[in-house]
Design a protein around this motif. Structure first.
Motif, PDB file in Angstrom:
ATOM      1  N   LEU A   1      38.550  55.547  40.862  1.00 37.76           N
ATOM      2  CA  LEU A   1      37.865  55.585  42.179  1.00 37.76           C
ATOM      3  C   LEU A   1      36.745  54.726  41.955  1.00 37.76           C
ATOM      4  N   LYS A   2      36.034  54.929  40.879  1.00 42.79           N
ATOM      5  CA  LYS A   2      34.822  54.280  40.754  1.00 42.79           C
ATOM      6  C   LYS A   2      35.079  52.672  40.485  1.00 42.79           C
ATOM      7  N   SER A   3      36.352  52.360  39.842  1.00 43.56           N
ATOM      8  CA  SER A   3      36.381  50.972  39.422  1.00 43.56           C
ATOM      9  C   SER A   3      36.906  50.405  41.179  1.00 43.56           C
ATOM     10  N   LEU A   4      37.478  50.918  41.965  1.00 44.92           N
ATOM     11  CA  LEU A   4      37.830  50.749  43.383  1.00 44.92           C
ATOM     12  C   LEU A   4      36.409  50.452  44.134  1.00 44.92           C
ATOM     13  N   GLN A   5      35.482  51.274  43.828  1.00 42.70           N
ATOM     14  CA  GLN A   5      34.228  51.354  44.452  1.00 42.70           C
ATOM     15  C   GLN A   5      33.613  50.014  43.913  1.00 42.70           C
ATOM     16  N   GLU A   6      33.476  49.807  42.949  1.00 46.58           N
ATOM     17  CA  GLU A   6      33.094  48.460  42.217  1.00 46.58           C
ATOM     18  C   GLU A   6      33.562  47.199  42.969  1.00 46.58           C
TER      19      GLU A   6
ATOM     20  N   LEU B   1      34.993  46.972  45.780  1.00 44.48           N
ATOM     21  CA  LEU B   1      34.398  46.952  47.160  1.00 44.48           C
ATOM     22  C   LEU B   1      32.970  46.198  47.368  1.00 44.48           C
ATOM     23  N   MET B   2      32.297  46.760  46.145  1.00 45.51           N
ATOM     24  CA  MET B   2      30.879  46.353  46.356  1.00 45.51           C
ATOM     25  C   MET B   2      30.856  44.617  46.032  1.00 45.51           C
ATOM     26  N   GLN B   3      31.719  44.093  45.307  1.00 44.39           N
ATOM     27  CA  GLN B   3      31.682  42.837  44.904  1.00 44.39           C
ATOM     28  C   GLN B   3      32.308  41.960  46.275  1.00 44.39           C
ATOM     29  N   LYS B   4      33.021  42.725  47.245  1.00 40.47           N
ATOM     30  CA  LYS B   4      33.468  42.190  48.128  1.00 40.47           C
ATOM     31  C   LYS B   4      32.391  41.784  49.505  1.00 40.47           C
ATOM     32  N   LYS B   5      32.214  40.354  49.574  1.00 46.19           N
ATOM     33  CA  LYS B   5      31.296  39.820  50.414  1.00 46.19           C
ATOM     34  C   LYS B   5      31.537  39.535  51.979  1.00 46.19           C
TER      35      LYS B   5
ATOM     36  N   THR C   1      46.915  56.851  45.534  1.00 47.01           N
ATOM     37  CA  THR C   1      47.959  55.554  45.882  1.00 47.01           C
ATOM     38  C   THR C   1      47.598  55.055  47.201  1.00 47.01           C
ATOM     39  N   GLN C   2      47.400  55.959  48.096  1.00 53.75           N
ATOM     40  CA  GLN C   2      46.831  55.448  49.450  1.00 53.75           C
ATOM     41  C   GLN C   2      45.441  54.760  49.620  1.00 53.75           C
ATOM     42  N   LEU C   3      44.811  55.330  48.742  1.00 49.28           N
ATOM     43  CA  LEU C   3      43.331  54.689  48.858  1.00 49.28           C
ATOM     44  C   LEU C   3      43.277  53.437  47.972  1.00 49.28           C
ATOM     45  N   LYS C   4      44.079  53.104  47.115  1.00 53.49           N
ATOM     46  CA  LYS C   4      44.223  51.810  46.420  1.00 53.49           C
ATOM     47  C   LYS C   4      44.806  50.725  47.281  1.00 53.49           C
ATOM     48  N   GLN C   5      46.109  51.093  48.042  1.00 50.01           N
ATOM     49  CA  GLN C   5      46.585  50.264  48.855  1.00 50.01           C
ATOM     50  C   GLN C   5      45.497  49.903  50.013  1.00 50.01           C
ATOM     51  N   GLU C   6      44.535  50.910  50.580  1.00 52.12           N
ATOM     52  CA  GLU C   6      43.797  50.483  51.551  1.00 52.12           C
ATOM     53  C   GLU C   6      42.752  49.510  50.973  1.00 52.12           C
ATOM     54  N   VAL C   7      42.379  49.668  49.799  1.00 50.86           N
ATOM     55  CA  VAL C   7      41.012  48.854  49.054  1.00 50.86           C
ATOM     56  C   VAL C   7      41.634  47.573  48.691  1.00 50.86           C
TER      57      VAL C   7
ATOM     58  N   ASN D   1      41.694  41.864  49.764  1.00 51.98           N
ATOM     59  CA  ASN D   1      42.275  40.778  50.216  1.00 51.98           C
ATOM     60  C   ASN D   1      42.498  39.934  51.425  1.00 51.98           C
ATOM     61  N   SER D   2      41.826  41.071  52.397  1.00 48.10           N
ATOM     62  CA  SER D   2      41.970  40.402  53.789  1.00 48.10           C
ATOM     63  C   SER D   2      41.106  39.516  54.074  1.00 48.10           C
ATOM     64  N   ASN D   3      41.572  38.796  55.093  1.00 48.00           N
ATOM     65  CA  ASN D   3      40.690  37.591  55.612  1.00 48.00           C
ATOM     66  C   ASN D   3      40.721  37.671  57.071  1.00 48.00           C
ATOM     67  N   GLY D   4      40.422  36.593  57.777  1.00 51.97           N
ATOM     68  CA  GLY D   4      40.360  36.483  59.102  1.00 51.97           C
ATOM     69  C   GLY D   4      41.610  36.345  59.933  1.00 51.97           C
ATOM     70  N   ASP D   5      42.590  36.223  59.180  1.00 51.28           N
ATOM     71  CA  ASP D   5      43.917  35.986  59.549  1.00 51.28           C
ATOM     72  C   ASP D   5      44.720  36.971  60.441  1.00 51.28           C
TER      73      ASP D   5
END
Length: 483
Positions: free
Chosen positions: A472-477, A479-483, A281-287, A292-296
């Motif tokens: 975890l692998k879906s979370l990994q994917e 993150l990989m798509q995050k530019k 749960t903690q990892l899902k939250q962090e990912v 969804n984080s931006n520069g705000d």
């Protein structure tokens, strides 16, 4: 023929018609072999005397002193008898009580077996031997339908079952085997299980003397010995979780404790699973937060040593401050914010729904009376949407924040790789443990209920870890798509 095969054949022959009572017969034999007192309780016709006599039949050329309804004097050569059998033990009879106490107190390489239709808690207390009897075994009052049908169909002659003489245990063999059993090593797993059951007994005021614990350990070693092992394993302790205790409430309590102890044993073997759900749960939250984080940059305060967004809502005319951890921004996780007392406010649920707007829902009862008029302990089950409050943005597209987000994403990628590897390694270990436990499937004296329970628990954890790896692998994917 080795010892295991021989004992297995003996048990098979002498328990072939003891339907639904096989485990009681086996425990009775173990008590007699290790020269420990055993009490068998059952209503008239339940089979208690048959079981006692069958257990005695496991031995060859032994002297058995039997007391039935008529009690005369105890023979002076009591030490010449290997087994003393009180058939129909009567705690109301002073002679009976006196004889059984003498038998226990003057024990000299003798086994004691008592059968009775008196409930053990009253009978043994009346005789003053409640703490000296190792196994208190209660026979079921009924036969299962399948067992009854089989008994009637096969037309067994329950009084005419005889085992081949060459299979029976001689006194010399018993003495020799008991010496070897003393050299069997108690494994760490065995000692931990004994320790947990002892702790359960202490917490529930179940008195167990040190002599009884020593006797239990001897039974555990004996089970290992008869299965051809020089070291015990966890399956040898399963009888401790069966109804061998003096009172029904004690049996129920210790049975529950034993199952909990098996679960705890798994957690001790694999610390990873003790917080598996929380860590995921903690990892899902962090990912989610990182994706969804931006520069705000948001206006936050340090509250309860956590960076939080402060909100104020009005409930039933009262202004209530709430503090939501900034780490939940951009996630889809439901959570309870902190209240002004730095406690999680369980009557309020928040969810940012993947952006920076906090959706607040309130317990319907608290909505009417106010949050200060009720307590966290009295929160209800119905929550109603209450407000949507955005987090205040101080700066947008902040370069330092963007740089920090990228560093967090790279760190999370490494964390996910490491976590997947740990989980994959745990799966291999669980698979090996499953095989290890499964190897005991054909053990003598195995309690199949606990065996199946443990196998199922291992399989469940294996499946759960497998599912977590996929998440975890879906979370990994992601993150990989995050530019």
């Amino acid at each position: 023929m080795d010892i295991k095969t021989r004992i297995s054949e003996l048990l098979r022959i002498l328990s072939n018609d003891l339907f639904d009572r096989e485990s009681i017969f086996e425990l009775t034999f173990l008590a007699l072999f290790t020269e420990q007192p055993v009490y068998i309780f059952g209503r008239s016709g339940s089979g208690k005397n048959i079981i006692a006599k069958r257990a005695i039949q496991m031995f060859r050329d032994i002297n058995v002193l039997t007391f039935a309804k008529r009690y005369q004097e105890i023979p002076k050569n009591l030490e010449d008898y290997q087994i003393v059998f009180f058939q129909g033990f009567d705690s109301k009879n002073p002679l009976c009580n006196n004889f059984v106490n003498i038998t226990i107190q003057e024990k000299s390489a003798r086994s004691l077996i008592m059968t009775s239709k008196e409930r053990p808690e009253a009978s043994l207390a009346e005789a003053g031997i409640a703490d000296q009897v190792l196994f208190i075994l209660s026979l079921p009052e009924i036969y299962s339908v399948n067992s009854l049908q089989k008994l009637l169909k096969e037309n067994f002659n329950i009084n005419n079952i005889i085992a081949p003489v060459d299979l029976l245990i001689t006194k010399e063999e018993q003495i020799e085997w008991l010496k070897k059993i003393q050299t069997v090593e108690l494994s760490d797993d065995t000692l931990k299980m004994i320790g947990q059951i002892a702790e359960c007994c202490n917490e529930n005021q179940v008195y167990v003397s040190i002599q009884k614990w020593l006797a239990f350990s001897l039974i555990i070693k004996t089970i290992a010995f008869f299965n051809g092992r020089s070291q015990t394993n966890i399956t040898d302790t399963f009888f401790l979780g069966t109804p061998i205790w003096i009172r029904k409430a004690q049996n129920e309590t210790i049975t529950t404790c034993f199952k909990n102890s098996l679960t705890q044993w798994l957690y001790n073997r694999f610390p990873l699973i003790s917080n598996l759900e929380e860590s995921l749960t903690q990892l899902k939250q962090e990912v989610e937060h990182a994706i969804n984080s931006n520069g705000d940059v948001y206006e936050t305060i340090l509250f309860n040593n956590i960076e939080c967004i402060q909100y104020s809502i009005t409930v039933a005319g009262e202004s209530i401050p709430l503090y939501t951890p900034a780490a939940y921004i951009g996630t889809n996780q439901e959570f309870n914010p902190f209240n002004e007392l730095k406690q999680k406010e369980k009557r309020v649920i928040c969810n940012f729904m993947g952006d920076n707007v906090c959706r607040i829902s309130i317990d319907s009862s608290a909505k009417k009376t106010g949050l200060r008029a009720t307590t966290n302990a009295s929160f209800g089950k119905t929550f109603e949407p209450f407000a949507k409050l955005p987090a205040r943005v101080l700066r947008i597209n902040d370069e330092e924040k963007i740089k920090k987000n990228k560093a967090i994403i790279e760190e999370l990628k490494q964390t996910l790789v490491s976590t997947i590897e740990k989980n994959a390694s745990a799966m291999i270990e669980f698979k090996e443990l499953y095989k290890e436990v499964k190897n005991n499937k054909n053990n003598l004296f195995l309690n199949t209920e606990y065996f199946n329970y443990l196998q199922e628990a291992i399989h469940t954890q294996f499946s759960k870890i497998s599912e977590h790896i996929q998440i975890l692998k879906s979370l990994q994917e992601s993150l990989m798509q995050k530019k």
